[in-house]
Design a protein around this motif. Structure first.
Motif, PDB file in Angstrom:
ATOM      1  N   ALA A  80       0.839  -1.201   0.000  1.00  0.00           N
ATOM      2  CA  ALA A  80       0.000   0.000   0.000  1.00  0.00           C
ATOM      3  C   ALA A  80       0.872   1.248   0.000  1.00  0.00           C
ATOM      4  N   ILE A  81       1.895   1.236   0.831  1.00  0.00           N
ATOM      5  CA  ILE A  81       2.821   2.373   0.876  1.00  0.00           C
ATOM      6  C   ILE A  81       3.444   2.586  -0.495  1.00  0.00           C
ATOM      7  N   SER A  82       3.897   1.491  -1.060  1.00  0.00           N
ATOM      8  CA  SER A  82       4.530   1.565  -2.372  1.00  0.00           C
ATOM      9  C   SER A  82       3.626   2.256  -3.373  1.00  0.00           C
ATOM     10  N   GLN A  83       2.372   1.868  -3.376  1.00  0.00           N
ATOM     11  CA  GLN A  83       1.443   2.458  -4.337  1.00  0.00           C
ATOM     12  C   GLN A  83       1.208   3.930  -4.058  1.00  0.00           C
ATOM     13  N   HIS A  84       1.032   4.267  -2.799  1.00  0.00           N
ATOM     14  CA  HIS A  84       0.818   5.669  -2.448  1.00  0.00           C
ATOM     15  C   HIS A  84       1.971   6.519  -2.952  1.00  0.00           C
ATOM     16  N   ILE A  85       3.149   6.024  -2.718  1.00  0.00           N
ATOM     17  CA  ILE A  85       4.309   6.821  -3.089  1.00  0.00           C
ATOM     18  C   ILE A  85       4.417   6.939  -4.592  1.00  0.00           C
ATOM     19  N   LYS A  86       4.042   5.875  -5.272  1.00  0.00           N
ATOM     20  CA  LYS A  86       4.058   5.960  -6.723  1.00  0.00           C
ATOM     21  C   LYS A  86       3.044   7.010  -7.201  1.00  0.00           C
ATOM     22  N   THR A  87       1.891   7.020  -6.563  1.00  0.00           N
ATOM     23  CA  THR A  87       0.885   8.038  -6.906  1.00  0.00           C
ATOM     24  C   THR A  87       1.468   9.437  -6.760  1.00  0.00           C
ATOM     25  N   LEU A  88       2.115   9.646  -5.638  1.00  0.00           N
ATOM     26  CA  LEU A  88       2.667  10.969  -5.356  1.00  0.00           C
ATOM     27  C   LEU A  88       3.761  11.322  -6.356  1.00  0.00           C
ATOM     28  N   GLU A  89       4.592  10.347  -6.644  1.00  0.00           N
ATOM     29  CA  GLU A  89       5.661  10.598  -7.617  1.00  0.00           C
ATOM     30  C   GLU A  89       5.064  10.913  -8.989  1.00  0.00           C
ATOM     31  N   GLY A  90       3.971  10.238  -9.288  1.00  0.00           N
ATOM     32  CA  GLY A  90       3.299  10.533 -10.548  1.00  0.00           C
ATOM     33  C   GLY A  90       2.763  11.956 -10.566  1.00  0.00           C
ATOM     34  N   TRP A  91       2.200  12.361  -9.457  1.00  0.00           N
ATOM     35  CA  TRP A  91       1.639  13.704  -9.375  1.00  0.00           C
ATOM     36  C   TRP A  91       2.737  14.751  -9.525  1.00  0.00           C
ATOM     37  N   ALA A  92       3.849  14.485  -8.885  1.00  0.00           N
ATOM     38  CA  ALA A  92       4.948  15.456  -8.933  1.00  0.00           C
ATOM     39  C   ALA A  92       5.750  15.325 -10.226  1.00  0.00           C
ATOM     40  N   GLY A  93       5.584  14.211 -10.908  1.00  0.00           N
ATOM     41  CA  GLY A  93       6.365  14.008 -12.122  1.00  0.00           C
ATOM     42  C   GLY A  93       7.838  13.841 -11.834  1.00  0.00           C
ATOM     43  N   MET A  94       8.120  13.206 -10.707  1.00  0.00           N
ATOM     44  CA  MET A  94       9.509  13.151 -10.267  1.00  0.00           C
ATOM     45  C   MET A  94       9.671  12.074  -9.206  1.00  0.00           C
ATOM     46  N   PRO A  95      10.722  11.267  -9.289  1.00  0.00           N
ATOM     47  CA  PRO A  95      10.923  10.243  -8.246  1.00  0.00           C
ATOM     48  C   PRO A  95      11.325  10.877  -6.924  1.00  0.00           C
ATOM     49  N   LEU A  96      10.765  10.362  -5.852  1.00  0.00           N
ATOM     50  CA  LEU A  96      11.087  10.884  -4.525  1.00  0.00           C
ATOM     51  C   LEU A  96      11.975   9.920  -3.748  1.00  0.00           C
ATOM     52  N   PHE A  97      11.934   8.642  -4.147  1.00  0.00           N
ATOM     53  CA  PHE A  97      12.786   7.642  -3.516  1.00  0.00           C
ATOM     54  C   PHE A  97      13.646   6.966  -4.575  1.00  0.00           C
ATOM     55  N   ARG A  98      14.797   6.542  -4.161  1.00  0.00           N
ATOM     56  CA  ARG A  98      15.603   5.668  -4.990  1.00  0.00           C
ATOM     57  C   ARG A  98      15.446   4.273  -4.389  1.00  0.00           C
ATOM     58  N   ARG A  99      15.019   3.336  -5.201  1.00  0.00           N
ATOM     59  CA  ARG A  99      14.775   1.985  -4.686  1.00  0.00           C
ATOM     60  C   ARG A  99      16.011   1.128  -4.892  1.00  0.00           C
ATOM     61  N   ASN A 100      16.607   0.749  -3.804  1.00  0.00           N
ATOM     62  CA  ASN A 100      17.710  -0.193  -3.881  1.00  0.00           C
ATOM     63  C   ASN A 100      17.203  -1.537  -3.403  1.00  0.00           C
ATOM     64  N   ALA A 101      17.948  -2.560  -3.691  1.00  0.00           N
ATOM     65  CA  ALA A 101      17.486  -3.902  -3.333  1.00  0.00           C
ATOM     66  C   ALA A 101      17.380  -4.064  -1.821  1.00  0.00           C
ATOM     67  N   GLN A 102      18.260  -3.482  -1.095  1.00  0.00           N
ATOM     68  CA  GLN A 102      18.253  -3.690   0.356  1.00  0.00           C
ATOM     69  C   GLN A 102      17.614  -2.548   1.120  1.00  0.00           C
ATOM     70  N   GLY A 103      16.875  -1.695   0.415  1.00  0.00           N
ATOM     71  CA  GLY A 103      16.218  -0.601   1.105  1.00  0.00           C
ATOM     72  C   GLY A 103      16.059   0.598   0.191  1.00  0.00           C
ATOM     73  N   VAL A 104      15.392   1.596   0.659  1.00  0.00           N
ATOM     74  CA  VAL A 104      15.190   2.792  -0.160  1.00  0.00           C
ATOM     75  C   VAL A 104      16.019   3.941   0.388  1.00  0.00           C
ATOM     76  N   GLU A 105      16.219   4.931  -0.447  1.00  0.00           N
ATOM     77  CA  GLU A 105      16.771   6.184   0.060  1.00  0.00           C
ATOM     78  C   GLU A 105      16.078   7.328  -0.645  1.00  0.00           C
ATOM     79  N   LEU A 106      16.044   8.461   0.022  1.00  0.00           N
ATOM     80  CA  LEU A 106      15.373   9.619  -0.546  1.00  0.00           C
ATOM     81  C   LEU A 106      16.213  10.239  -1.650  1.00  0.00           C
ATOM     82  N   THR A 107      15.568  10.664  -2.706  1.00  0.00           N
ATOM     83  CA  THR A 107      16.267  11.472  -3.690  1.00  0.00           C
ATOM     84  C   THR A 107      16.469  12.862  -3.093  1.00  0.00           C
ATOM     85  N   ARG A 108      17.262  13.661  -3.777  1.00  0.00           N
ATOM     86  CA  ARG A 108      17.473  15.034  -3.313  1.00  0.00           C
ATOM     87  C   ARG A 108      16.124  15.742  -3.130  1.00  0.00           C
ATOM     88  N   GLU A 109      15.227  15.507  -4.065  1.00  0.00           N
ATOM     89  CA  GLU A 109      13.932  16.182  -3.999  1.00  0.00           C
ATOM     90  C   GLU A 109      13.108  15.684  -2.809  1.00  0.00           C
TER      91      GLU A 109
END
Lengths: 292, 292
Positions: B41-70
């Motif tokens: 559910a979190i994953s989807q929400h964040i994808k929605t938000l990234e879609g709205w902003a037109g910009m990735p907010l997280f960098r998805r790594n295999a062992q975890g995520v990290e925030l992009t600069r934005e």
DNA sequence: CATCTTGCCTTAGTTTTCCTACGGCAAGAA
DNA sequence: TTCTTGCCGTAGGAAAACTAAGGCAAGATG
């Protein structure tokens, strides 16, 4: 002891937003308009919230609502929270490259005043998409995602407002109509074209100019001022012209003034922008271009 | 010019909340747990938000995520907003007469330490319903609707924390088991009962006491410490006892210490309450009663 | 080296929430 | 009176949110 399996859940976010809007406007319909939903939806949200709190937040009267003491006390907290959320939302929007520049304006302004100037602005910012949303009441720029609004109002002197010009009214009509009535300076037997929301224009002008007007209700009403303008150009009658909205028609000769006396409505054409931290970078320059 | 018929819509509120939680934890699963939903559910929400902003907010790594600069830049704004919203939510909750008093605690504390004291407290506040929610990780008291939390941790000296006692561990077992092994002070051939999350207890005690332990992995594991305690009472083996959690069993004689040396884990049993403006009125007195 | 574990992703399907439409009602205005 | 305004209630349908289950990649474990 009841060992709850799940963490305690707060009330639905949308219900809180609905409450905040309704409490701020002290009106469900106004809240509904701001949030782009029906009043019924607001009603349900608020009922949900009241259920959660186990306490009424509004007192429902037949002619409107009012906040209970408790609702009263909550408003400030919720407004602060949603203001902060609006800030965050803007920050998010600003990430978007070439996001739409959102303009809110009175329908008549959007149709009669804005297009010419927007053309010039679009030349300066070809990559930006300008969206214009027409509405009757100015939106809250601290809450909604508009970058600029243009309405008739009395300027409050804040640095976020620019007064373009006073709103002056003067009777106008098609030249053909004037020719027919040549020599006759009165308004006898003429259709008065009227806009619904500006029904007061004729009495106001009459009082100010000293010219007696009878039967100013005599003639068709229009829901949009621009429709009345078109009818006037077609010679359907005399219109109380708002100078800033019909300047093009006047210079082009599509309309002419019927009487020399103009009068001010007390309002001005005012551009308003969000207060600083919420502004996007292009705002200042765009306001400059709009103000000529 | 595109004349939008509708006011510009912001992103969904739930998506923003999901982003805030995920960004704060830098983990989708942690955010999911806080919000009582699945990570998907979190994953989807964040994808929605990234879609709205037109910009990735997280960098998805295999062992975890990290925030992009934005994403990084947005976190502060959103956290402020949802903190304010949490305040408002508490204000709303406080309207409710006799709202549940919500306690968050480690499962073992909730089962072994809390019940006795909660009984006394319930006598003082018969009209209040006390809810206990067990969880592994302390919740954010500024964000979630808990009125009090009890966990093992190192106290930070803030006035919102009360340190009840140090967490001391000592080997214990059923008296029957001790009798059988009479005279034998070693731990040869005994089952070591272990809690999954406290697997480190035996090595720690061994190091501290100087007593050599072999095969501390020899024996059943339990997902809940209280299960291990029950097994120990039944004579199933030796358990590393946390003194504050088994004091009743010791005084009742259901368990006895097997070795005189106790050692501190470095943690303490700590009660924490929300910082002031968010506290409800009974909190102070309840903490007092808990602390004896 | 093979295997396990962790943390995220994706898809499909279900549940919940949200919203609209519409009839009704009460109070004030015409 | 009759109209208008603003809220309520219900029913049904649309949209959002969530779960469940299978997958994948990178460390950790044995």
């Amino acid at each position: 002891m009841s060992v709850a399996p799940k963490r305690p859940k707060g009330p639905p976010l949308n219900a809180m937003r609905a409450f905040e809007a309704a409490a701020r406007h002290i009106s469900f319909v106004a809240a509904a308009e701001e949030l782009n939903v029906t009043a019924g939806a607001i009603s349900q949200h608020i009922k949900t919230l009241e259920g959660w709190a186990g306490m009424p937040l509004f007192r429902r009267n037949a002619q409107g609502v009012e906040l209970t003491r408790e609702g009263q006390a909550l408003l400030a907290d919720f407004t602060k929270a949603f203001d902060a959320l609006a800030d965050a939302t803007r920050a998010l929007r600003d990430l978007k490259p070439n996001a739409d520049f959102q303009i809110a304006a009175l329908p008549s302004i959007a149709q009669l005043w804005l297009p010419k100037r927007l053309g010039k602005i679009r030349e300066c910012y070809p990559q930006i998409n300008f969206s214009v949303t027409a509405m009757e009441t100015p939106p809250s720029l601290s809450r909604e995602l508009f970058d600029l609004s243009i309405f008739f109002s009395v300027p409050d002197g804040s640095p976020n407002q620019i007064c373009i010009c006073q709103d002056k009214i003067i009777p106008v009509c098609a030249p053909s109509l004037l020719n027919r009535k040549q020599g006759d300076q009165g308004f006898e037997g003429i259709s008065f074209l009227r806009d619904q929301t500006w029904a007061n224009d004729w009495p106001m002008w009459s009082q100010n100019s000293g010219v007696q007007i009878r039967n100013s209700e005599n003639g068709p009403q229009f829901s949009l001022y621009s429709l009345a303008v078109e009818e006037a150009k077609a010679g359907a009658g005399v219109l109380m012209g708002h100078l800033c909205l019909i300047e093009d028609a006047l210079t082009a000769g599509a309309l002419t003034v019927m009487h020399d006396v103009s009068c001010s409505t007390g309002n001005s054409l005012v551009i308003q922008v969000p207060r600083m931290p919420r502004q996007r970078s292009e705002t200042k320059r765009i306001v400059q271009l709009l103000a000529n």
